[in-house]
Every structure is written in structure tokens, then in C-alpha cells.
Scaffold this motif. Structure first.
Motif, short mmCIF file in Angstrom:
data_model
loop_
_atom_site.label_atom_id
_atom_site.label_comp_id
_atom_site.label_asym_id
_atom_site.label_seq_id
_atom_site.Cartn_x
_atom_site.Cartn_y
_atom_site.Cartn_z
N GLU A 68 0.83 -1.21 0.00
CA GLU A 68 0.00 0.00 0.00
C GLU A 68 0.86 1.26 0.00
O GLU A 68 0.52 2.26 -0.64
CB GLU A 68 -0.95 0.00 1.21
N VAL A 69 1.99 1.22 0.72
CA VAL A 69 2.92 2.36 0.72
C VAL A 69 3.38 2.66 -0.70
O VAL A 69 3.37 3.81 -1.16
CB VAL A 69 4.12 2.08 1.64
N PHE A 70 3.79 1.62 -1.44
CA PHE A 70 4.24 1.83 -2.81
C PHE A 70 3.10 2.26 -3.72
O PHE A 70 3.28 3.08 -4.63
CB PHE A 70 4.91 0.56 -3.35
N SER A 71 1.90 1.70 -3.50
CA SER A 71 0.74 2.08 -4.33
C SER A 71 0.46 3.58 -4.20
O SER A 71 0.21 4.27 -5.20
CB SER A 71 -0.49 1.28 -3.92
N MET A 72 0.52 4.09 -2.98
CA MET A 72 0.25 5.51 -2.75
C MET A 72 1.35 6.38 -3.36
O MET A 72 1.09 7.46 -3.89
CB MET A 72 0.10 5.79 -1.26
N SER A 73 2.59 5.91 -3.26
CA SER A 73 3.70 6.71 -3.77
C SER A 73 3.78 6.71 -5.29
O SER A 73 4.05 7.75 -5.91
CB SER A 73 5.02 6.19 -3.18
N LEU A 74 3.53 5.56 -5.90
CA LEU A 74 3.72 5.42 -7.35
C LEU A 74 2.45 5.71 -8.15
O LEU A 74 2.50 5.79 -9.38
CB LEU A 74 4.22 4.01 -7.68
N GLY A 75 1.32 5.81 -7.46
CA GLY A 75 0.08 6.14 -8.15
C GLY A 75 -0.49 5.00 -8.96
O GLY A 75 -1.25 5.24 -9.92
N ARG A 76 -0.14 3.79 -8.62
CA ARG A 76 -0.72 2.62 -9.29
C ARG A 76 -0.81 1.48 -8.28
O ARG A 76 -0.22 1.54 -7.21
CB ARG A 76 0.16 2.19 -10.47
N LYS A 77 -1.60 0.47 -8.60
CA LYS A 77 -1.78 -0.66 -7.71
C LYS A 77 -0.52 -1.51 -7.67
O LYS A 77 -0.05 -2.00 -8.70
CB LYS A 77 -2.97 -1.51 -8.18
N VAL A 78 0.03 -1.67 -6.48
CA VAL A 78 1.18 -2.56 -6.26
C VAL A 78 0.72 -3.70 -5.36
O VAL A 78 0.17 -3.46 -4.28
CB VAL A 78 2.35 -1.80 -5.62
N THR A 79 0.89 -4.92 -5.79
CA THR A 79 0.45 -6.08 -5.02
C THR A 79 1.60 -6.67 -4.23
O THR A 79 2.77 -6.33 -4.44
CB THR A 79 -0.12 -7.16 -5.96
#
Length: 468
Positions: A68-79
Motif C-alpha cells: 500500500e505504501v508503494f501504491s500511494m507513492s507510485l500512483g498505481r496498484k502494487v500487489t
């Protein structure tokens, strides 16, 4: 046989490079997100990230937080899979679903009890799911009245004596919870649910009337198990129990108990500083209270609305809700109030008023109501401790340091016999608020005594080692 060599996690390194995180920065973001979601005790640092990069897997539920941290930072869904980490094989949604059928409900709730008893880490350390309460509240409000399907093939006859036994056990554990905190008997409650209540629900044969009474009794005890988990700051676990308690109340068509459970959900959301969620849940509780014709429950739901509004710094709206709560309580009758709502009295109302005014930084009003809250019946040691801490905070807001420290010491005395993570957090929060006056001798003395008496580690995790 030698242990398989861990492979470096190149996928995680690639994401770190893309996001521009330092190792320390990633660890800090994971800690902050976990705290926001109600996962206490996280203390990851740069060395933790280095271990993950070397192939060590973080414990559940940390991997979804990292994603979720990466999803918020990168602006895309990270699983989790994108992180180069294995997806959990566990059913991480156990207990979060408000099932649509009775048979499905039984499967969901018994799976929750079983996983809890087995101390499955993914369930004990589960994250508070932001949208789960909202979905459950909508289903509660919109679902048609349940129709009892009397089992015909079951061999075990269930009667009122069975229901009375569950209610008596619930009453006993409620008393222990109030005296000693949620940590004293929570697992015993879960075992009783699994071993005794589960077979009644799954295998029992009962009339429609007894069935509704059974579902209500099971809902009450499930709610208590959720409340105990919440008291230990197992917020994701407590949430799952409260959702299933609400589902059982729906099966019983018990609007009063459902409203009380929704108010409890709002209470937890307030504690987690999720004011919008708390307000929505309190309004759903009020709707149920009106349907049930219970003024005391309506009063409680209005007070929970007021507390949420106070957190959002809405003094005018908060005041209107408090006035409405007083008016509703004046219309209530002790004889018409269910046993499980008898705790809601003048002292409890005063405490909630005090919390609202403390949130609004009105220390004089908070102190007035905190003092009134101490005129409470015996048997509520944890509640009295909370109210004493409230009084100390109100005195501190007025910079009456001598009074605040003397009251704080009373709270320490009361807390010594409790197994309650919430109690510890409230007192630690009082210490933190006092820290700006730490050069004052009276404050320094209190801080030192609190440091000596409070547990050195989290009471929920002191008996198990911390994984990666």
C-alpha cells in the motif's frame, strides 16, 4: 539438511529505486501507515528493509502495508506479489464478510473462532479494514427481516435452558472484563464460543422463538469477544467479531442489539480517530434505536455522534448532539432498558461529555463532567480508570500540574490490576501530554512512577517473539 539459501529480493529493490525511498524512509512509511490502521507496536528501521532485500519475509500483515505504501507513492496498484513476496495462503477476509445466508454465516463465524483459537498470526494481527464496517452497516440497514428456518435434520434439541446458559456465561465474562480488562479471559470466551455455542448454531434443532433467542445470546457473547479484542488493541480482530455479532443480531431481527453493536463499532472508530466512519456508524445505530423504540440506545448513539464531531472540531454540531442525547436519556426508563445496556447511566454519559469537551480543548467543562463521571457504580474498574485519566487530562489542559499528577497517580493505582492495552495507552498519552512540563518536580515524579509501573512491552506481544 541445510536451510535453503535466501535469494535477494530484486523486485523490492526495483520498487524502492523507482519510488526514490531510502531504506529508513520506507520503514518509516510502513510504521506510519500501520499506526494509522490501528496496528500498534511497529518499529521497523533501515535494517529491517535490508533483511527484506536479502530475502527475509516480513510477518503478516506487514506485506500488504508495504504494497500500500508503494501504491500511494507510485500512483498505481502494487500487489504483494509485485514486491517479490509470497501471497498469504490464509483467508485474510475471514470474519469481514456480512454473509447473506444463514448457512454461510455459520461457516464464516466458526472459521473465525477456529482461527483465533489456533492463534493464526494473520488473524490475530489483522489490520483494521477501512471499508468493512461501512459495508456491514449498509447490509444491516437494507437487508429484509430474517426468516427463521427451523432445522429438520438436526439431532440436538436446543431449548431455553441452553440459551440461558450462554447468557449466564456472557454475564460472568462481562463482569470479569469490566473488573480486569480484556486480556484476562478473552481466549476463554472464544473457546466457549467455539466449543459450546458453535454446535448449538450448527447442529441444533429449535423452534423459531428459541432460535431468535439463541441468535441474540450468541450475538451478545460474540460482541463481548470483539470488545475484549478491541481493548487489547487487536483492532482488526475486534472488527471481525463485531461484524459477525451484527450478522447474528440481524438473524434474530434484534434491532436494539444491532444498534448497540453499531455504537460499539463507532466507539472503536473514535478511538482510532476515524471521525467520519464513527459518525456514519453512530447514525446507523440511531436509526436502529428508533426502530427498536429504545431512548437509552438513541441517547448513546447521539453521544457517539457528538464524540465524532468533537474529533472533527465541530463544537456547534457536537453541542446539538449532546443536547439531543440528554433529551433522549430523560425519556428512557431503567425497566425498559435491556440488561446489556444497563451500563449506560448518568456516570457513563458524563464521561462521554467530558471526552467531547476535552477534544474541544475546553478543560474546565471537561473537568466538570469528568468529576461527575466518577459517581459510578462498583464493578467497573477499567471504566473508572478511564474516567480518572480523563480528569487528569482536563486538569492538565488547565495547567493545574499538582492536581493532574495526583489524579494521574490514582489512575496508575487502578491500572495495576488490569490487562488492558487501551488503559496503558491512555496513561502513556497522559505522560506524553505532560512531557512539556517535565522540568517541574511534580511532573518528573509522576513520569518516573509511570515508567516503573507500566509494562515495559506491549502486553499482547510480550509472550511471543517478534518476526521480521
Amino acid at each position: 539438511m541445510p536451510r535453503p539459501k535466501r535469494e535477494p529480493n530484486l523486485r523490492l529493490q526495483t520498487l524502492i529505486d523507482e519510488a526514490g525511498f531510502s531504506h529508513k524512509g520506507l520503514a518509516r512509511r510502513v510504521d506510519d501507515l500501520g499506526q494509522a490502521k490501528g496496528i500498534p507496536g511497529l518499529a521497523y528501521d533501515h535494517s529491517s528493509v535490508i533483511r527484506w532485500l536479502k530475502g527475509e519475509h516480513p510477518r503478516e500483515p506487514i506485506a500488504p502495508l508495504i504494497a500500500e505504501v508503494f501504491s500511494m507513492s507510485l500512483g498505481r496498484k502494487v500487489t504483494v506479489g509485485d514486491l517479490g513476496l509470497p501471497a498469504t495462503n490464509e483467508r485474510s477476509d475471514i470474519g469481514l464478510r456480512f454473509a447473506t445466508s444463514w448457512r454461510d454465516t455459520i461457516e464464516v463465524i466458526t472459521a473465525l473462532w477456529r482461527s483465533d483459537l489456533e492463534r493464526r498470526q494473520f488473524i490475530v494481527d489483522s489490520v483494521f479494514a477501512a471499508g468493512a464496517y461501512a459495508t456491514s452497516a449498509i447490509r444491516w440497514l437494507t437487508a429484509p427481516p430474517a426468516r427463521i428456518i427451523v432445522p429438520t435434520r438436526s439431532t440436538r434439541q436446543v431449548g431455553r435452558a441452553d440459551v440461558d446458559a450462554v447468557r449466564e456465561v456472557t454475564h460472568t465474562f462481562h463482569r470479569l472484563d469490566n473488573l480486569f480488562g480484556g486480556g484476562r479471559a478473552r481466549l476463554t470466551v472464544v473457546r466457549y464460543l467455539h466449543d459450546e455455542v458453535g454446535p448449538l448454531l450448527h447442529d441444533g434443532r429449535y423452534s423459531e422463538t428459541v432460535g431468535r433467542e439463541l441468535f441474540t445470546a450468541a450475538a451478545e457473547l460474540t460482541r463481548l469477544a470483539g470488545w475484549m479484542a478491541y481493548d487489547l488493541e487487536h483492532h482488526g480482530l475486534g472488527q471481525r467479531y463485531l461484524i459477525q455479532a451484527l450478522r447474528l443480531a440481524r438473524e434474530a431481527n434484534n434491532y436494539a442489539l444491532g444498534g448497540e453493536i453499531l455504537a460499539g463499532m463507532s466507539h472503536q472508530a473514535v478511538y482510532l480517530q476515524r471521525a467520519d466512519d464513527a459518525l456514519d456508524l453512530a447514525r446507523a445505530a440511531h436509526d436502529s434505536a428508533i426502530k427498536a423504540g429504545l431512548p437509552a440506545l438513541a441517547s448513546e448513539s447521539l453521544i457517539m455522534q457528538a464524540h465524532a464531531l468533537a474529533i472533527d472540531n465541530e463544537p456547534s454540531a457536537c453541542g446539538k448532539a449532546l443536547n439531543a442525547a440528554e433529551e433522549a436519556f430523560e425519556r428512557s426508563s431503567r425497566t425498559d432498558t435491556p440488561q446489556w445496556l444497563r451500563y449506560f447511566d448518568e456516570a457513563y454519559i458524563a464521561a462521554k461529555f467530558g471526552h467531547c469537551f476535552r477534544e474541544l480543548a475546553q478543560g474546565d467543562k471537561a473537568e466538570y463532567f469528568a468529576r461527575r463521571s466518577l459517581d459510578m457504580v462498583d464493578g467497573y474498574v477499567r471504566g473508572r480508570t478511564f474516567n480518572v485519566v480523563l480528569l487528569a487530562n482536563a486538569q492538565l489542559q488547565q495547567q493545574d500540574l499538582d492536581a493532574a499528577c495526583a489524579t494521574g497517580n490514582q489512575a496508575l493505582d487502578l491500572a495495576s490490576g488490569l490487562q488492558s492495552a487501551r488503559t496503558i495507552k491512555y496513561i502513556r498519552d497522559l505522560r506524553r501530554r505532560m512531557s512539556k512540563f517535565s522540568k517541574e518536580p511534580v511532573v518528573s515524579d509522576f513520569q518516573g512512577r509511570a515508567h516503573e509501573l507500566l509494562p515495559a512491552s506491549d502486553p499482547r506481544t510480550s509472550n511471543r517473539s517478534r518476526a521480521a
